[in-house]
Structures are given as C-alpha cells and as structure tokens.
Write a protein that holds these residues in place. Sequence first.
Motif, mmCIF file in Angstrom:
data_model
loop_
_atom_site.group_PDB
_atom_site.id
_atom_site.type_symbol
_atom_site.label_atom_id
_atom_site.label_comp_id
_atom_site.label_asym_id
_atom_site.label_seq_id
_atom_site.Cartn_x
_atom_site.Cartn_y
_atom_site.Cartn_z
ATOM 1 N N UNK A 1 -2.520 -0.779 3.094
ATOM 2 C CA UNK A 1 -2.827 -1.769 1.891
ATOM 3 C C UNK A 1 -1.768 -1.763 0.820
ATOM 4 N N UNK A 2 -1.001 -0.210 0.836
ATOM 5 C CA UNK A 2 0.213 -0.566 -0.059
ATOM 6 C C UNK A 2 1.180 -1.416 0.337
ATOM 7 N N UNK A 3 1.408 -1.711 1.455
ATOM 8 C CA UNK A 3 2.398 -2.754 1.881
ATOM 9 C C UNK A 3 1.964 -4.073 1.544
ATOM 10 N N UNK A 4 0.670 -4.350 1.510
ATOM 11 C CA UNK A 4 0.183 -5.503 1.408
ATOM 12 C C UNK A 4 0.358 -5.777 -0.063
ATOM 13 N N UNK A 5 0.023 -4.915 -0.806
ATOM 14 C CA UNK A 5 0.075 -4.927 -2.391
ATOM 15 C C UNK A 5 1.413 -5.114 -2.916
ATOM 16 N N UNK A 6 2.514 -4.381 -2.493
ATOM 17 C CA UNK A 6 3.716 -4.497 -2.661
ATOM 18 C C UNK A 6 4.339 -6.110 -2.373
ATOM 19 N N UNK A 7 3.855 -6.240 -1.272
ATOM 20 C CA UNK A 7 4.212 -7.789 -0.767
ATOM 21 C C UNK A 7 3.606 -8.955 -1.729
ATOM 22 N N UNK A 8 2.509 -8.606 -1.879
ATOM 23 C CA UNK A 8 1.845 -9.514 -2.939
ATOM 24 C C UNK A 8 2.458 -9.520 -4.392
ATOM 25 N N UNK A 9 2.926 -8.244 -4.791
ATOM 26 C CA UNK A 9 3.333 -8.299 -6.190
ATOM 27 C C UNK A 9 4.664 -9.208 -5.964
ATOM 28 N N UNK A 10 5.728 -9.053 -4.917
ATOM 29 C CA UNK A 10 7.084 -9.461 -4.843
ATOM 30 C C UNK A 10 6.879 -11.193 -4.509
ATOM 31 N N UNK A 11 5.484 -11.643 -3.965
ATOM 32 C CA UNK A 11 5.196 -12.876 -3.844
ATOM 33 C C UNK A 11 4.750 -13.679 -5.131
ATOM 34 N N UNK A 12 4.020 -12.776 -5.979
ATOM 35 C CA UNK A 12 3.613 -13.454 -7.387
ATOM 36 C C UNK A 12 5.060 -13.343 -8.136
#
Length: 54
Positions: free
Chosen positions: A29-40
């Motif tokens: 989940x940490x990787x998904x959260x990091x990627x979503x912050x970058x996408x945003x």
Amino acid sequence: MNGTSTALIVVGLFFLGGIYSFAKQQMPKGLIVLLSIGAGMCLLAGVLRLEVWS
C-alpha cells in the motif's frame, strides 16, 4: 496547451494506470500511495500550467 503541460498530464495519466495495475497485483500500500501522490502532483502541475488560467 504547451508541451510541458501536455507532458505532465500524460505522465500523470501513466502513473494512474500504474496505480490501477499495482492495486490489481496487490503490491504494498505504501508504494501505491507514493505513486498516487506523484500522479496527483503531475496532473495538478500540468493543469496549473495550462494557459487558460492566465
């Protein structure tokens, strides 16, 4: 729409596809959260660079 804003929006959409793929593969989940912050951030930067706001 200039090249930089287009590139940022495309990269943001690419990251969104990565989020979907990583979530489907049940990655951490940490990787998904990091990627979503970058996408945003990419999408927000691309939208704010549009010349519509000036």
